[in-house]
Design an enzyme around this catalytic site. Structure first.
Site, PDB file in Angstrom:
ATOM      1  N   ASN A   1     -10.315  -2.437   2.917  1.00 36.10           N
ATOM      2  CA  ASN A   1     -10.079  -2.387   1.474  1.00 36.10           C
ATOM      3  C   ASN A   1     -11.368  -1.999   0.756  1.00 36.10           C
ATOM      4  O   ASN A   1     -12.409  -1.850   1.392  1.00 36.10           O
ATOM      5  CB  ASN A   1      -9.611  -3.755   0.963  1.00 36.10           C
ATOM      6  CG  ASN A   1      -8.114  -3.999   1.202  1.00 36.10           C
ATOM      7  OD1 ASN A   1      -7.339  -3.056   1.335  1.00 36.10           O
ATOM      8  ND2 ASN A   1      -7.732  -5.250   1.247  1.00 36.10           N
TER       9      ASN A   1
ATOM     10  N   TYR B   1       0.940  -4.113  12.192  1.00 39.16           N
ATOM     11  CA  TYR B   1       0.982  -2.710  11.763  1.00 39.16           C
ATOM     12  C   TYR B   1       1.829  -1.844  12.685  1.00 39.16           C
ATOM     13  O   TYR B   1       2.660  -1.065  12.211  1.00 39.16           O
ATOM     14  CB  TYR B   1      -0.445  -2.158  11.619  1.00 39.16           C
ATOM     15  CG  TYR B   1      -1.133  -2.724  10.400  1.00 39.16           C
ATOM     16  CD1 TYR B   1      -1.449  -4.079  10.334  1.00 39.16           C
ATOM     17  CD2 TYR B   1      -1.436  -1.941   9.304  1.00 39.16           C
ATOM     18  CE1 TYR B   1      -2.054  -4.623   9.211  1.00 39.16           C
ATOM     19  CE2 TYR B   1      -2.043  -2.476   8.178  1.00 39.16           C
ATOM     20  CZ  TYR B   1      -2.350  -3.814   8.135  1.00 39.16           C
ATOM     21  OH  TYR B   1      -2.934  -4.352   7.026  1.00 39.16           O
TER      22      TYR B   1
ATOM     23  N   HIS C   1       0.828  -1.217   0.000  1.00 38.38           N
ATOM     24  CA  HIS C   1       0.000   0.000   0.000  1.00 38.38           C
ATOM     25  C   HIS C   1       0.860   1.266   0.000  1.00 38.38           C
ATOM     26  O   HIS C   1       0.543   2.244   0.682  1.00 38.38           O
ATOM     27  CB  HIS C   1      -0.940   0.032   1.211  1.00 38.38           C
ATOM     28  CG  HIS C   1      -1.978  -1.042   1.211  1.00 38.38           C
ATOM     29  ND1 HIS C   1      -3.252  -0.850   0.769  1.00 38.38           N
ATOM     30  CD2 HIS C   1      -1.926  -2.344   1.600  1.00 38.38           C
ATOM     31  CE1 HIS C   1      -3.954  -1.975   0.898  1.00 38.38           C
ATOM     32  NE2 HIS C   1      -3.163  -2.903   1.388  1.00 38.38           N
TER      33      HIS C   1
HETATM   34  C1  HEM Z   1      -0.831  -1.707   4.968  1.00 35.49           C
HETATM   35  C2  HEM Z   1       0.377  -5.984   6.869  1.00 35.49           C
HETATM   36  C3  HEM Z   1      -3.850  -7.823   5.423  1.00 35.49           C
HETATM   37  C4  HEM Z   1      -5.353  -3.356   4.374  1.00 35.49           C
HETATM   38  C5  HEM Z   1      -0.124  -2.717   5.550  1.00 35.49           C
HETATM   39  C6  HEM Z   1       1.213  -2.604   6.060  1.00 35.49           C
HETATM   40  C7  HEM Z   1       1.539  -3.793   6.600  1.00 35.49           C
HETATM   41  C8  HEM Z   1       0.423  -4.678   6.427  1.00 35.49           C
HETATM   42  C9  HEM Z   1       2.841  -4.155   7.301  1.00 35.49           C
HETATM   43  C10 HEM Z   1       2.078  -1.358   5.976  1.00 35.49           C
HETATM   44  C11 HEM Z   1       1.790  -0.480   7.156  1.00 35.49           C
HETATM   45  C12 HEM Z   1       2.620   0.783   7.137  1.00 35.49           C
HETATM   46  O1  HEM Z   1       3.822   0.721   6.907  1.00 35.49           O
HETATM   47  O2  HEM Z   1       2.024   1.854   7.398  1.00 35.49           O
HETATM   48  C13 HEM Z   1      -0.678  -6.848   6.665  1.00 35.49           C
HETATM   49  C14 HEM Z   1      -0.726  -8.217   7.115  1.00 35.49           C
HETATM   50  C15 HEM Z   1      -1.902  -8.745   6.687  1.00 35.49           C
HETATM   51  C16 HEM Z   1      -2.604  -7.688   5.983  1.00 35.49           C
HETATM   52  C17 HEM Z   1       0.373  -8.912   7.912  1.00 35.49           C
HETATM   53  C18 HEM Z   1      -2.484 -10.116   6.851  1.00 35.49           C
HETATM   54  C19 HEM Z   1      -2.057 -11.005   7.723  1.00 35.49           C
HETATM   55  C20 HEM Z   1      -4.661  -6.773   5.084  1.00 35.49           C
HETATM   56  C21 HEM Z   1      -6.080  -6.840   4.847  1.00 35.49           C
HETATM   57  C22 HEM Z   1      -6.492  -5.580   4.567  1.00 35.49           C
HETATM   58  C23 HEM Z   1      -5.333  -4.715   4.604  1.00 35.49           C
HETATM   59  C24 HEM Z   1      -6.909  -8.117   4.959  1.00 35.49           C
HETATM   60  C25 HEM Z   1      -7.872  -5.071   4.277  1.00 35.49           C
HETATM   61  C26 HEM Z   1      -8.965  -5.675   4.669  1.00 35.49           C
HETATM   62  C27 HEM Z   1      -4.246  -2.552   4.433  1.00 35.49           C
HETATM   63  C28 HEM Z   1      -4.293  -1.147   4.120  1.00 35.49           C
HETATM   64  C29 HEM Z   1      -2.982  -0.668   4.283  1.00 35.49           C
HETATM   65  C30 HEM Z   1      -2.174  -1.787   4.696  1.00 35.49           C
HETATM   66  C31 HEM Z   1      -5.508  -0.336   3.686  1.00 35.49           C
HETATM   67  C32 HEM Z   1      -2.519   0.756   4.055  1.00 35.49           C
HETATM   68  C33 HEM Z   1      -2.817   1.586   5.275  1.00 35.49           C
HETATM   69  C34 HEM Z   1      -2.441   3.023   5.021  1.00 35.49           C
HETATM   70  O3  HEM Z   1      -3.138   3.663   4.208  1.00 35.49           O
HETATM   71  O4  HEM Z   1      -1.450   3.479   5.594  1.00 35.49           O
HETATM   72  N1  HEM Z   1      -0.579  -4.016   5.765  1.00 35.49           N
HETATM   73  N2  HEM Z   1      -1.831  -6.551   5.991  1.00 35.49           N
HETATM   74  N3  HEM Z   1      -4.240  -5.465   4.923  1.00 35.49           N
HETATM   75  N4  HEM Z   1      -2.975  -2.904   4.777  1.00 35.49           N
HETATM   76 FE1  HEM Z   1      -2.413  -4.715   5.383  1.00 35.49          FE
END
Ligand code: HEM
Length: 500
Positions: free
Chosen positions: A127, A337, A55
């Site tokens: 999402n 996160y 993202h």
């Molecule tokens: C961003 C991990 C599943 C939505 C991220 C980031 C990580 C991460 C490490 C970066 C955070 C940052 O540096 O600010 C994971 C892991 C998941 C997973 C380990 C599953 C085990 C999901 C799911 C969704 C999702 C299922 C939605 C339903 C997002 C969104 C961002 C993000 C929207 C961006 C947030 C922002 O705008 O700063 N994710 N994620 N992720 N993830 Fe996940």
């Protein structure tokens, strides 16, 4: 010039010359004592921070959540009581592309909201899709590797994507959404948002309910075909940033209708599907969405880096009345996160203005790099707890009701006894002929260069969803690539094969 402020060093001293480096003689060389030159170069070298591991490309704005419905019997959360208005930050994103990626790319979109509630920040990091590709967090890093660049070619790899998806049938539901019209919205305001996971609501009586959150676009859905997206990207790589920023700047504030689906706690033992499985939706007929209010975006950030790039969303941020669920994916995210933020932004990322709560907050974290906030307890003698000096104390009223769990610790095969086909079939059956044809063509286009055995493995899954699904993709593969069953595609070697 008289009314302009004086340029100073970061230490506040006036700078007499910001045009000419200090040299020994007119032609140089430069003197090491020109500290301001060194300061400018050193600062420039530190302007970039690590981009989000997923993202990375995003667009954001501030807004308000207004609650009009009454769900007080399900949750005590103040931000969700009738009449409440809560300020918020919303960051949209694509998953796979880097920070410089083009906006109009086919990908799932992030829909991350930080609600600055009177009881602390509540982050709903969702999402634009109600489901996800995997249901076990053990597989998340593997899945993301398939979306990122191949280690040798440094190119995105359709082979890796379809190899993983064809070996992970739980991805079918999300793959079908991604390859459908909904996989490429025109701009952030023309798509829905979903909390996706099952969360908890709990009320004053200590009763728990399972809940899913939905944000339905009031602007309506607008999507791009692959061909339309190519022409958009040919003109601008920043179509989302332009659309979102300019719309808000023009005073046309985008809105989403906010809905929840509620499931009584004990129903979770009766549904024919696992309601905590992130690859599944709850049928609306069984759990009808309830309108609870409206989310509006109405203010652009003043500084993209400070307010959007440094925004740190985490599913671990919940407030009294809202809790987690047994969803394995959600639980991994509760850890992941904050860990990512400590790496990306630093130990005290939550003290940054965009992340700081708008309500009073008191904790005993101490010192550390970039601690500019001192001791929040406001009492220098109360830097530990318990203490006799009036420091902040716990609040038992914020305690969540107990969560009933049981079972032997083991690694349970999440692919056994899970129906991965019925819900994609229900979705496929909703598509009209035009939508189905675009789905087939998008999939065939995304399969260019993928070896035949992987394509066949994936086609077998589409056949199980619906015979028309498999047949439609076969036909599109033939038309686009001259592909016949089990044949090596005409596009020849995959980038990996070429590199090996
Ligand atoms: C961003 C991990 C599943 C939505 C991220 C980031 C990580 C991460 C490490 C970066 C955070 C940052 O540096 O600010 C994971 C892991 C998941 C997973 C380990 C599953 C085990 C999901 C799911 C969704 C999702 C299922 C939605 C339903 C997002 C969104 C961002 C993000 C929207 C961006 C947030 C922002 O705008 O700063 N994710 N994620 N992720 N993830 Fe996940």
């Amino acid at each position: 010039m008289a009314d302009r402020p004086t340029l100073t060093t970061t230490a506040g001293a006036p700078i007499p010359d910001n045009q000419n480096t200090m040299t020994a003689g007119e032609r140089g060389p430069v003197l090491l004592q020109d500290y301001q030159l060194i300061e400018k170069l050193a600062h420039q070298n530190r302007e970039r921070i690590p981009e989000r591991v997923v993202h990375a490309k995003g667009w954001g704005a501030y807004g308000t959540l207004k609650i009009t419905g009454d769900i007080s019997k399900y949750t005590k959360a103040k931000a969700l009581q009738p009449g409440s208005e809560t300020p918020l930050l919303l960051r949209f994103s694509t998953v796979a592309g880097e920070q410089g990626a083009a906006d109009a790319e086919r990908d799932v979109r992030g829909f991350a909201i930080k609600f600055y509630t009177p009881e602390g920040n509540w982050d709903l990091v969702g999402n634009n899709t109600p489901v996800f590709f995997v249901r076990d967090p053990y597989k998340f890093p593997d899945f993301i590797h398939t979306q990122k660049r191949h280690p040798k070619t440094n190119l995105r790899s359709p082979t890796a994507m379809w190899d993983f998806w064809s070996l992970s049938p739980e991805s079918l539901h999300q793959v079908t959404i991604l390859m459908s019209d909904r996989g490429l919205p025109v701009a952030p305001m023309f798509m829905n948002g979903y909390g996706s996971h099952t969360y908890s609501f709990w009320n004053d009586a200590g009763e728990r309910f399972w809940v899913k959150f939905h944000f339905k676009t009031v602007q309506g859905h607008k999507t791009l075909t692959n061909e339309e997206a190519e022409s958009v990207v040919g003109k601008t790589r920043e179509s989302y940033q332009e659309a979102l920023f300019n719309t808000i700047e023009n005073g046309e504030f985008p809105k989403w209708k906010v809905q929840v689906q509620i499931m009584p706690e004990l129903d979770a033992e009766k549904t024919p599907y696992n309601p905590f499985d992130l690859t599944k939706v709850w049928p609306h007929a069984d759990y009808p969405p309830i309108d609870i209010g409206e989310l509006e975006l109405n203010r652009n950030p003043e500084n993209y880096f400070a307010e959007i790039e440094q925004a740190a969303f985490s599913p671990s941020n919940v407030v009294p009345g809202i809790g987690f669920s047994p969803d394995k994916m959600l639980q991994a995210r509760v850890f992941s996160y904050a860990d990512a933020h400590r790496y990306r932004l630093g130990t005290h990322y939550e003290a940054l203005p965009v992340n700081a709560p708008r309500c009073p907050y008191h904790h005993y974290h101490k010192d550390g790099q970039m601690n500019f906030f001192g001791q929040k307890t406001g009492n220098v003698d109360a830097y530990y707890e318990p203490n006799s000096f009036g420091g902040a104390v716990e609040q038992p009223a914020a305690k969540e009701p107990p969560l009933k769990i049981s079972g032997d610790a083991d690694r349970y095969n999440h692919r056994v006894g899970n129906d991965d086909y019925s819900q994609p079939r229900a979705l496929f059956n909703l598509f009209d002929d035009g939508q189905k044809n675009r789905l087939f063509n998008n999939i065939a286009a995304a399969m260019a260069g993928v070896p035949g055995e992987i394509i066949e493995r994936q086609l077998a899954h589409f056949d199980k969803v619906h015979e028309d699904y498999g047949a439609g993709v076969r036909q599109a593969l033939k038309e686009q690539h001259g592909y016949e069953a089990n044949a090596i595609p005409v596009t020849g070697k995959t980038p990996q094969e070429a590199a090996e």
